[in-house]
Design a protein around this motif. Structure first.
Motif, PDB file in Angstrom:
ATOM      1  N   THR A 503      51.459   9.620 -52.792  1.00 30.38           N
ATOM      2  CA  THR A 503      50.528   8.497 -52.722  1.00 30.38           C
ATOM      3  C   THR A 503      50.906   7.638 -51.532  1.00 30.38           C
ATOM      4  O   THR A 503      52.005   7.755 -50.979  1.00 30.38           O
ATOM      5  N   ASP A 505      49.819   3.583 -49.388  1.00 29.32           N
ATOM      6  CA  ASP A 505      49.030   2.353 -49.345  1.00 29.32           C
ATOM      7  C   ASP A 505      47.762   2.542 -48.526  1.00 29.32           C
ATOM      8  O   ASP A 505      46.757   1.864 -48.770  1.00 29.32           O
ATOM      9  N   PHE A 507      45.942   5.239 -48.440  1.00 23.34           N
ATOM     10  CA  PHE A 507      44.972   6.069 -49.168  1.00 23.34           C
ATOM     11  C   PHE A 507      45.216   5.888 -50.667  1.00 23.34           C
ATOM     12  O   PHE A 507      45.592   6.811 -51.379  1.00 23.34           O
ATOM     13  N   PRO A 508      44.977   4.652 -51.184  1.00 21.01           N
ATOM     14  CA  PRO A 508      45.326   4.341 -52.580  1.00 21.01           C
ATOM     15  C   PRO A 508      44.492   5.081 -53.617  1.00 21.01           C
ATOM     16  O   PRO A 508      44.904   5.180 -54.777  1.00 21.01           O
ATOM     17  N   ASP A 509      43.347   5.591 -53.219  1.00 17.92           N
ATOM     18  CA  ASP A 509      42.472   6.241 -54.200  1.00 17.92           C
ATOM     19  C   ASP A 509      42.765   7.723 -54.375  1.00 17.92           C
ATOM     20  O   ASP A 509      42.059   8.398 -55.143  1.00 17.92           O
ATOM     21  N   PHE A 510      43.782   8.243 -53.674  1.00 18.00           N
ATOM     22  CA  PHE A 510      44.048   9.681 -53.723  1.00 18.00           C
ATOM     23  C   PHE A 510      45.505   9.937 -54.110  1.00 18.00           C
ATOM     24  O   PHE A 510      46.422   9.226 -53.680  1.00 18.00           O
ATOM     25  N   GLU A 554      37.489  14.683 -48.619  1.00 16.60           N
ATOM     26  CA  GLU A 554      37.269  13.239 -48.573  1.00 16.60           C
ATOM     27  C   GLU A 554      38.542  12.505 -48.164  1.00 16.60           C
ATOM     28  O   GLU A 554      38.502  11.492 -47.450  1.00 16.60           O
ATOM     29  N   ALA A 555      39.713  13.025 -48.610  1.00 17.41           N
ATOM     30  CA  ALA A 555      40.977  12.372 -48.276  1.00 17.41           C
ATOM     31  C   ALA A 555      41.342  12.571 -46.810  1.00 17.41           C
ATOM     32  O   ALA A 555      42.007  11.716 -46.211  1.00 17.41           O
TER      33      ALA A 555
END
Length: 636
Positions: A503, A505, A507-510, A554-555
């Protein structure tokens, strides 16, 4: 041969006796097979750098030794080449003093190396004075020819093989004796150890024999004291305590997960440096740093002016090598060779006619029919015919040597090298456009130390670049990797293939999924110490490489090389783990066994059982094997 030093064979090691006997027999066999008067086989002594051989003096075998760089044999050994000397007294390398001292007359010499089966030289074989006579020559005038040279070379290989086999057999025998001696020493040590153990056992039994009576007296005194004790307390009842209901627990079934948390930065899985295929000037640059390109895209064009000059030179060298090879290959079919052979044949016919005329003239002179002057004139004519024939024969041999197999092979090799250089030059010119070898983002060249290329100069049009000079790098940003640093204490908990969650900061959604690919075999502090850089103090750390596989499309839009990332390595995970309090587990440090005590309420019985455990936080232990979820464990 040079002045020699003769030593009796008895002064040598016993292992050389067989080799000396072989040398004595071999010299006779070689002389017979080569139709030579004498032969000598010398072996090289590496320790003293001399050549030595065995000779018979009466009934004893003695040894003759000469310097390894003296005489004909020394020349062959030091220069590693064969020699064929038709007349020894016309060769400056021959020492005539040996003949004068021995009364022997050396005429022709043929000398070659003695080699093992692998081709390693170990000595020299030499034959003297070819026997037999050719037409028109005396027996003493016979010379060694190229057939003799080939035969001697084969004999040298056979001699070397025999000598090498004898040495190997002697070495094996020596090793066998050493093994036998070592085995006997081991047996002696075993007997001494057994005697020592028996003595220690006897001392131990004597000690216990003296201690046990004392223990018995103390126990009796203590028992008597209990009987005389006055009070109201009842004596201890072990049976009653054994039947008490113990405190027990049952295992808790839970899902456990043991992670190791580390921080690192995202790095492209692969960064490929692109270098210049040739020296030249940058003509065009069709990219910007940070731009994403596809595999096969043309990015830089290099001027080919200098390389085209090298191409012309390579073409010239190729044509010259081709012409030289064709000339040598067809030399024996050329008019020059045909004319030389015709002249030699004419000269041979003239010589034979002159020789017959000379025989007749000598007979007429002997009968008193012609004068001495006429006979001498005929002798001069015959000498001139012999000279003419030798000159024509030398011309034919000279052309044949020019067209020899070795010269043709050398010319062919030069032609192949020239052709290869021509093709490589043409290939570099064809690569004037440098293309992307993979898809990704263009970066500055990566340094050998693993840097990102920051500080490296940008490649601009007009810049001069050398062959192999760094142009740019392409980073594969479809896949990423993490270079983690792990403390030496935690290293043994890691293994290739363990799952990694990443994980960040940015890319917090992945939550990116990956695995441990490689664990370094040596610490980074050791690497720093070996090259004199970096801090080598403190605990050792090891480099661990993790691969992020199957990154969502998407990431990828949010990921960039160098972003900070938190890695969670899953050390252990079990969705149905059996957990018990640590007090329920007993470990014997001497036997390295772990046990629990099971209690069965129906029968009021207890049972010790060995289990396999895994440590867990929170005062609980995971039981890996040995119990069931329904078992009741005694807790002290």
């Amino acid at each position: 041969m040079e002045a020699t030093q003769i030593q009796p064979g008895g002064d040598e090691e016993a292992g050389l006796d067989e080799i000396r006997k072989i040398l004595v027999r071999t010299m006779s066999d070689v002389a017979s097979m080569m139709e030579a008067d004498r032969s000598t086989v010398f072996l090289h002594d590496e320790r003293e750098n001399v050549l030595w051989s065995a000779i018979m003096q009466g009934q004893e075998v003695h040894q003759i030794r000469i310097p390894a760089d003296r005489g004909i044999a020394g020349f062959v050994w030091s220069h590693q080449e064969k020699v064929n000397i038709p007349d020894a007294y016309q060769d400056a390398r021959f020492n005539q003093e040996v003949d004068k001292a021995s009364g022997y007359r050396t005429r022709s010499i043929l000398c070659d190396l003695v080699r093992t089966m692998e081709g390693r030289p170990i000595g020299v074989v030499q034959v003297l004075n070819k026997l037999g006579a050719s037409e028109g020559k005396r027996a003493g005038d016979a010379k060694f020819d190229h057939h003799d040279a080939m035969l001697l070379s084969l004999l040298g290989q056979q001699i070397g093989t025999v000598i090498e086999n004898v040495k190997l057999r002697q070495e094996l025998s020596k090793n066998h004796r050493n093994l036998q001696m070592a085995f006997r020493e081991v047996e002696k040590d075993k007997d001494r150890l057994a005697t020592s153990i028996r003595g220690e056992r006897f001392k131990r039994w004597m000690t216990w024999g003296s201690v046990l009576p004392v223990v018995a007296l103390v126990g009796a005194y203590f028992y008597a004291s209990l009987d005389r004790h006055e009070g109201t307390e009842a004596p201890l009842k072990v049976e009653a305590r054994a039947t008490d209901e113990p405190k027990t627990v049952t295992p808790v079934v839970e899902s456990i997960r043991e992670p190791m948390l580390l921080v690192s930065k995202l790095m492209p899985l692969e960064i490929i440096n692109h270098v210049s295929p040739m020296a030249g000037r940058i003509q065009e640059r069709l990219f910007q740093y940070g731009q994403k390109v596809e595999q096969g895209a043309s990015l830089i064009k290099i001027s080919t002016a200098e390389e085209e000059g090298r191409l012309r030179e390579a073409q010239t060298a190729f044509y010259q090598a081709q012409e030289a090879f064709n000339r040598l290959r067809d030399l024996q079919k050329s008019p020059d060779y045909t004319q030389a052979v015709w002249r030699r044949n004419q000269a041979r016919t003239a010589l034979e006619r002159s020789q017959r005329q000379l025989l007749m003239t000598r007979k007429l002179f002997g009968d008193g029919i012609i004068s001495r002057v006429e006979m001498e004139n005929e002798e001069e004519a015959t000498k001139q015919a012999e000279f003419n024939y030798k000159s024509s024969e030398d011309a034919v041999v000279g052309i044949q040597e020019q067209a020899s197999t070795h010269r043709i092979a050398a010319a062919r090799a030069q032609l192949e090298n020239a052709e290869r250089a021509l093709k490589e030059t043409q290939k570099r010119i064809d690569q004037a456009w440098v293309k992307a070898r993979t898809s990704g983002i263009i970066l500055k060249p990566v340094t050998n130390a693993g840097g990102s290329g920051q500080g490296q100069p940008e490649v601009e049009p007009g810049a001069v670049i050398g062959e192999g000079g760094a142009l740019f790098a392409i980073a594969d940003v479809d896949r990423y990797a993490l270079q983690l640093q792990v403390d030496e204490i935690d290293l043994l908990r890691l293994a290739p293939g363990q799952r990694v969650n990443v994980t960040g900061d940015a890319f917090p959604d992945f939550v990116l999924q990956g695995f441990v690919q490689r664990i370094a075999s040596q610490s980074t502090s050791m690497s720093a110490q070996s090259d004199g850089s970096g801090d080598v103090s403190g605990p050792a750390t090891f480099s661990v490489r993790a691969i992020l596989a199957d990154i969502p499309e998407e990431a990828k839009k949010f990921l960039r090389p160098g972003m900070s990332a938190r890695a969670e390595i899953i050390i252990h995970e079990n969705p149905t783990a059996l957990l018990v309090p640590i007090q329920a587990v007993t470990t014997d440090l001497l036997t390295r066994t772990t046990t629990v005590e099971l209690y069965t309420p129906e029968t009021k019985t207890r049972e010790k059982r060995s289990v396999k455990v895994r440590a867990n936080d929170g005062g609980r232990v995971e039981i890996v094997s040995g119990i069931q979820p329904t078992d009741r464990l005694v807790v002290p």
